[in-house]
Design a protein around this motif. Structure first.
Motif, PDB file in Angstrom:
ATOM      1  N   PRO A 166       0.808  -1.235   0.000  1.00 19.92           N
ATOM      2  CA  PRO A 166       0.000   0.000   0.000  1.00 19.92           C
ATOM      3  C   PRO A 166       0.836   1.277   0.000  1.00 19.92           C
ATOM      4  O   PRO A 166       0.546   2.214  -0.740  1.00 19.92           O
ATOM      5  CB  PRO A 166      -0.828  -0.135   1.277  1.00 19.92           C
ATOM      6  CG  PRO A 166      -0.973  -1.614   1.463  1.00 19.92           C
ATOM      7  CD  PRO A 166       0.325  -2.207   0.981  1.00 19.92           C
ATOM      8  N   VAL A 167       1.900   1.311   0.816  1.00 21.30           N
ATOM      9  CA  VAL A 167       2.691   2.534   0.908  1.00 21.30           C
ATOM     10  C   VAL A 167       3.276   2.904  -0.457  1.00 21.30           C
ATOM     11  O   VAL A 167       3.414   4.085  -0.790  1.00 21.30           O
ATOM     12  CB  VAL A 167       3.790   2.383   1.990  1.00 21.30           C
ATOM     13  CG1 VAL A 167       4.795   1.323   1.622  1.00 21.30           C
ATOM     14  CG2 VAL A 167       4.477   3.700   2.270  1.00 21.30           C
ATOM     15  N   HIS A 168       3.580   1.899  -1.276  1.00 23.45           N
ATOM     16  CA  HIS A 168       4.139   2.178  -2.607  1.00 23.45           C
ATOM     17  C   HIS A 168       3.066   2.422  -3.657  1.00 23.45           C
ATOM     18  O   HIS A 168       3.186   3.310  -4.479  1.00 23.45           O
ATOM     19  CB  HIS A 168       5.044   1.019  -3.056  1.00 23.45           C
ATOM     20  CG  HIS A 168       6.263   0.873  -2.219  1.00 23.45           C
ATOM     21  ND1 HIS A 168       6.711  -0.352  -1.768  1.00 23.45           N
ATOM     22  CD2 HIS A 168       7.121   1.796  -1.721  1.00 23.45           C
ATOM     23  CE1 HIS A 168       7.797  -0.168  -1.033  1.00 23.45           C
ATOM     24  NE2 HIS A 168       8.061   1.127  -0.990  1.00 23.45           N
ATOM     25  N   TYR A 169       1.986   1.613  -3.651  1.00 25.47           N
ATOM     26  CA  TYR A 169       1.009   1.782  -4.727  1.00 25.47           C
ATOM     27  C   TYR A 169       0.117   2.997  -4.504  1.00 25.47           C
ATOM     28  O   TYR A 169      -0.479   3.510  -5.444  1.00 25.47           O
ATOM     29  CB  TYR A 169       0.224   0.496  -5.019  1.00 25.47           C
ATOM     30  CG  TYR A 169      -0.755  -0.031  -3.980  1.00 25.47           C
ATOM     31  CD1 TYR A 169      -1.882   0.677  -3.595  1.00 25.47           C
ATOM     32  CD2 TYR A 169      -0.576  -1.299  -3.435  1.00 25.47           C
ATOM     33  CE1 TYR A 169      -2.780   0.172  -2.679  1.00 25.47           C
ATOM     34  CE2 TYR A 169      -1.475  -1.836  -2.518  1.00 25.47           C
ATOM     35  CZ  TYR A 169      -2.570  -1.090  -2.142  1.00 25.47           C
ATOM     36  OH  TYR A 169      -3.459  -1.601  -1.238  1.00 25.47           O
ATOM     37  N   LYS A 170       0.040   3.473  -3.241  1.00 27.77           N
ATOM     38  CA  LYS A 170      -0.725   4.703  -2.992  1.00 27.77           C
ATOM     39  C   LYS A 170       0.111   5.956  -3.276  1.00 27.77           C
ATOM     40  O   LYS A 170      -0.425   7.057  -3.330  1.00 27.77           O
ATOM     41  CB  LYS A 170      -1.167   4.755  -1.530  1.00 27.77           C
ATOM     42  CG  LYS A 170      -2.331   3.865  -1.165  1.00 27.77           C
ATOM     43  CD  LYS A 170      -2.627   4.044   0.319  1.00 27.77           C
ATOM     44  CE  LYS A 170      -3.636   3.065   0.843  1.00 27.77           C
ATOM     45  NZ  LYS A 170      -3.686   3.108   2.329  1.00 27.77           N
ATOM     46  N   TYR A 171       1.430   5.781  -3.423  1.00 28.14           N
ATOM     47  CA  TYR A 171       2.338   6.918  -3.590  1.00 28.14           C
ATOM     48  C   TYR A 171       1.950   7.732  -4.824  1.00 28.14           C
ATOM     49  O   TYR A 171       1.939   8.951  -4.810  1.00 28.14           O
ATOM     50  CB  TYR A 171       3.768   6.401  -3.706  1.00 28.14           C
ATOM     51  CG  TYR A 171       4.791   7.465  -3.969  1.00 28.14           C
ATOM     52  CD1 TYR A 171       5.194   8.321  -2.943  1.00 28.14           C
ATOM     53  CD2 TYR A 171       5.350   7.632  -5.233  1.00 28.14           C
ATOM     54  CE1 TYR A 171       6.134   9.303  -3.183  1.00 28.14           C
ATOM     55  CE2 TYR A 171       6.284   8.612  -5.480  1.00 28.14           C
ATOM     56  CZ  TYR A 171       6.674   9.442  -4.450  1.00 28.14           C
ATOM     57  OH  TYR A 171       7.594  10.418  -4.695  1.00 28.14           O
ATOM     58  N   ASN A 172       1.629   7.013  -5.917  1.00 28.63           N
ATOM     59  CA  ASN A 172       1.151   7.670  -7.130  1.00 28.63           C
ATOM     60  C   ASN A 172       0.076   6.775  -7.732  1.00 28.63           C
ATOM     61  O   ASN A 172       0.360   5.941  -8.590  1.00 28.63           O
ATOM     62  CB  ASN A 172       2.310   7.885  -8.105  1.00 28.63           C
ATOM     63  CG  ASN A 172       1.883   8.677  -9.329  1.00 28.63           C
ATOM     64  OD1 ASN A 172       0.695   8.775  -9.633  1.00 28.63           O
ATOM     65  ND2 ASN A 172       2.848   9.233 -10.029  1.00 28.63           N
ATOM     66  N   PRO A 173      -1.167   6.941  -7.246  1.00 28.64           N
ATOM     67  CA  PRO A 173      -2.235   5.999  -7.633  1.00 28.64           C
ATOM     68  C   PRO A 173      -2.483   5.958  -9.143  1.00 28.64           C
ATOM     69  O   PRO A 173      -2.782   4.898  -9.686  1.00 28.64           O
ATOM     70  CB  PRO A 173      -3.478   6.551  -6.923  1.00 28.64           C
ATOM     71  CG  PRO A 173      -3.024   7.612  -6.002  1.00 28.64           C
ATOM     72  CD  PRO A 173      -1.658   8.034  -6.401  1.00 28.64           C
ATOM     73  N   ILE A 174      -2.305   7.087  -9.821  1.00 29.69           N
ATOM     74  CA  ILE A 174      -2.562   7.116 -11.266  1.00 29.69           C
ATOM     75  C   ILE A 174      -1.512   6.270 -11.981  1.00 29.69           C
ATOM     76  O   ILE A 174      -1.824   5.502 -12.887  1.00 29.69           O
ATOM     77  CB  ILE A 174      -2.579   8.570 -11.780  1.00 29.69           C
ATOM     78  CG1 ILE A 174      -3.767   9.314 -11.137  1.00 29.69           C
ATOM     79  CG2 ILE A 174      -2.670   8.624 -13.282  1.00 29.69           C
ATOM     80  CD1 ILE A 174      -3.663  10.806 -11.180  1.00 29.69           C
ATOM     81  N   TYR A 197      -4.978  -0.015  -6.852  1.00 31.06           N
ATOM     82  CA  TYR A 197      -4.357  -1.335  -6.918  1.00 31.06           C
ATOM     83  C   TYR A 197      -5.403  -2.411  -7.159  1.00 31.06           C
ATOM     84  O   TYR A 197      -5.296  -3.205  -8.093  1.00 31.06           O
ATOM     85  CB  TYR A 197      -3.594  -1.607  -5.625  1.00 31.06           C
ATOM     86  CG  TYR A 197      -2.752  -2.857  -5.648  1.00 31.06           C
ATOM     87  CD1 TYR A 197      -1.654  -2.952  -6.485  1.00 31.06           C
ATOM     88  CD2 TYR A 197      -3.040  -3.933  -4.814  1.00 31.06           C
ATOM     89  CE1 TYR A 197      -0.869  -4.099  -6.510  1.00 31.06           C
ATOM     90  CE2 TYR A 197      -2.259  -5.078  -4.823  1.00 31.06           C
ATOM     91  CZ  TYR A 197      -1.177  -5.146  -5.670  1.00 31.06           C
ATOM     92  OH  TYR A 197      -0.400  -6.291  -5.685  1.00 31.06           O
ATOM     93  N   ASP A 198      -6.466  -2.413  -6.337  1.00 30.53           N
ATOM     94  CA  ASP A 198      -7.481  -3.464  -6.412  1.00 30.53           C
ATOM     95  C   ASP A 198      -8.167  -3.472  -7.775  1.00 30.53           C
ATOM     96  O   ASP A 198      -8.235  -4.497  -8.453  1.00 30.53           O
ATOM     97  CB  ASP A 198      -8.557  -3.249  -5.337  1.00 30.53           C
ATOM     98  CG  ASP A 198      -7.983  -3.162  -3.935  1.00 30.53           C
ATOM     99  OD1 ASP A 198      -6.742  -3.194  -3.799  1.00 30.53           O
ATOM    100  OD2 ASP A 198      -8.761  -3.051  -2.969  1.00 30.53           O
TER     101      ASP A 198
END
Lengths: 438, 438
Positions: free
Chosen positions: A198-206, A264-265
């Motif tokens: 999460p910490v990485h994939y939320k960093y730049n969601p686009i 991500y999901d």
């Protein structure tokens, strides 16, 4: 050429028959002499030369209008090679079958080898191959003799993870982002590339959505172009905050489409859709794995995932952070089990999706207890408020993978954690050493 | 420059004071003469020139390190214009507020107008604007005085639907596929482009995903670039085969990620995710509508959707096809109600998502009955096996839109169907005429 050869063969037969019908003075040897005396006459008599030319033309025409025949010839040769290796003393077909056996079971890729080029080793590309799971997969593929190409943009991957292969001529590392197309010639594509914590994939969601959707589109397009088999690592996150427990592959999931984890999901769900559509509509050979929580050496030290958090906190003598009440459960799979599963899936005959995870369930509190027992008996815990959309429980039903892939995880948490802790300890030491050097 | 001007002004004041302290023979005029005689001496005396230079440096430094100051001057001018239009006699704020009012309530877009260019009309782009819903939206936007740009690839859109605007200078039609980026200067983006009926979106599922994900990425990128407000038309299909009934916007849905309808369902879910991520991370002003079944004039005649199927079958004197047992329900919204909802959403202050649909529920059998009553009392029905993943029921809970957008549908099925049938009758006649002409 064939036609010519046939013609001369017929001549020989006629020549051999002739002595029997002729007078004794003509010994085979003397006959040969006499025939060599007037070869041109013989050739030009009775339109023989004309027919040779006609035959040559017919032969040429066949190959001009049916170029695939050359391929058939080539394939036959290769198949012979396969059969030779196939009829070797009976070997049990296991997950860790060698390169030669695999090509025997799967003659498909050989059709692509241009005529006249000797059959090469299996070539495999692993996107995200410098990451945690990818690098362990690469280790196994290298060990079995593949040529391995790693594609990584090093957003979460680390060169250190594959550094031990850099001087191997069978290994190649390409700095590339899968959001841009890439053209390669390979037999198998393991498509792992995507930040997974999460910490990485939320960093730049686009960017996360682009990686999952456009990245997967690019790699599926490549698979279609070069007729390679394609495996995508999807995730247990496609089940979201599941209302069914444990999760079967047939469960459609319970995912918030507009939450902060959706990049991500939903990205992975759409990547699965794309994979199935390329299978149904384009005939690409695809495999889908849904990976549950995995741990092991080379995980990012501070990626916010609970196992790596707990272990690195314990090693640093910090309290282990438990979000919420600690009663949410997770299942933890050791990375070598996952790699076995991925290879079994790629080499098998089933598309999936397959859950790959360890069904043994732990609450966060139990996990903290195992860390205490195996790493540091003095480790402490602290509690914090939970993040949005954090699933309350997640546990794979792996009966499909057991049945169809003959796979199940072997390494339990009590055995896996110390191996991970050893790697973490070294890296934390190095990190601290680095700080001192500065 | 400013500093220089100030300096010369000071000089003048000093010069004006001087005569009073000096002897009468020096008239202002003669003084001017005398001062013009030694301007260089004056300038270079007492480090005046040095201070001019220092002043110039300070002045320049301020504007070099605070370039926004130039912008402030420009913005002030524009704001004055807004205040002037804002203090006009109190006007009720309604959905159909005019162009000038809207810019007054929403000063955002004017910030983009380059200084010195007169404020123009509202410019709106409608992707998929030649389609069924798009063309009705375009009619309303044109009627209120917007400049309207329609983007369509004409996969399901038809030029006929917007033909009546083609000679209007405020209208422009661009043949373009949103999967490729496009640069425009507009104030609002209505992003409708995507085939919406199963028969069309299943035709090329990979293209459907590209349209939904890459198309939406492109239009969101445009919105960010030009600071435009962005509205996406999502769909009730994001609820899949819902386990909650009726569906609230907070319901996460029940969608098969790997089915044959997933290209549309998952594509739209990911498009929503992207829209929310552009809102949360990039500050783009977004609006999300979830459209439920809509019918009306200009629908495709044979797109497999139940209303258009039934109506065109009844008009052609064919039996109406009912899939499954006919007890699955749908709600049917007349297109003008939807267009009102879309405009209310775009002009309002709420992101959404908002359900836009008619909550009045009909089974397929009841719908067939209404068609019989309003179009042809002799219409018959026939039953066929249902298609995969077809949702069993779908009904919007529209309380959120009622409360926050002050919107609800007005036209009931009994009133809407005959209007649609009139259009369908003309088109079917034209079609048959066309066949005869051939």
């Amino acid at each position: 050429m064939k036609q010519l050869h046939k013609q001369s063969h017929t001549n020989q037969r006629r020549d051999e028959e002739m002595p029997n019908n002729q007078t004794p003075p003509y010994s085979p040897k003397s006959y040969k002499h006499s025939s060599s005396r007037r070869p041109l006459n013989y050739l030009f008599n009775e339109q023989r030369f004309l027919f040779i030319i006609i035959g040559m033309m017919i032969g040429s025409m066949i190959f001009i209008f049916q170029p695939s025949l050359s391929a058939i010839t080539a394939t036959t040769t290769t198949t012979n090679y396969h059969i030779n290796s196939h009829i070797m003393p009976s070997m049990p077909r296991s997950i860790s079958i060698s390169h030669r056996e695999r090509t025997a079971f799967n003659p498909r890729p050989t059709g692509r080898v241009p005529v006249g080029i000797t059959r090469r080793r299996m070539r495999t590309v692993v996107t995200g191959g410098a990451g945690f799971v990818g690098s362990h997969l690469v280790d196994v593929l290298m060990a079995r003799g593949d040529e391995v190409i790693v594609i990584d943009n090093f957003f979460t991957g680390r060169k250190d993870n594959v550094a031990h292969h850099l001087d191997n001529p069978r290994f190649e590392l390409i700095r590339h982002d899968v959001v841009q197309p890439i053209l390669l010639e390979v037999d198998q594509i393991y498509h792992l590339a995507c930040p997974a914590s999460p910490v990485h994939y939320k960093y730049n969601p686009i960017k996360t959505i682009k990686t999952n959707v456009i990245g997967t589109l690019n790699m599926l397009g490549l698979a279609k172009r070069i007729n390679a088999r394609f495996l995508i690592t999807s995730t247990s996150e496609v089940y979201g905050d599941p209302l069914e427990h444990p999760q079967k592959e047939s469960y459609w999931g319970h995912v918030n489409p507009i939450g902060v984890r959706s990049c991500y999901d939903e990205g992975k769900r759409t990547a699965e859709t794309l994979t199935m559509d390329y299978s149904r509509n384009e005939g690409v050979e695809v495999r889908i794995a849904r990976i549950f929580n995995t741990y092991g050496p080379r995980m990012c030290l501070d990626d916010g995932r609970v196992v790596s958090n707990f272990v690195s906190q314990a090693l640093r003598k910090q309290p282990m952070t438990i979000y919420g009440d600690g009663k949410q459960t997770r299942s933890f799979q050791y990375v070598s089990d996952l790699v076995d599963g991925l290879i079994a899936l790629m080499e098998g005959e089933h598309i999936g999706p397959f859950n790959l995870g360890n069904p043994r369930e732990f609450t966060m509190l139990e996990l903290a207890q195992v860390v205490k027992e195996t790493i540091d008996p003095n480790a402490t815990t602290e509690f914090r408020r939970n993040t949005a959309d954090d699933p309350q429980k997640r546990k794979p039903d792996i009966s499909k993978a057991k049945q169809l892939l003959n796979w199940e995880p072997k390494i339990q948490l009590q055995d896996g954690l110390p191996r991970m802790a050893l790697d973490f300890k070294n890296r934390i030491l190095k990190e601290e050493q680095g700080d001192i050097d500065k």
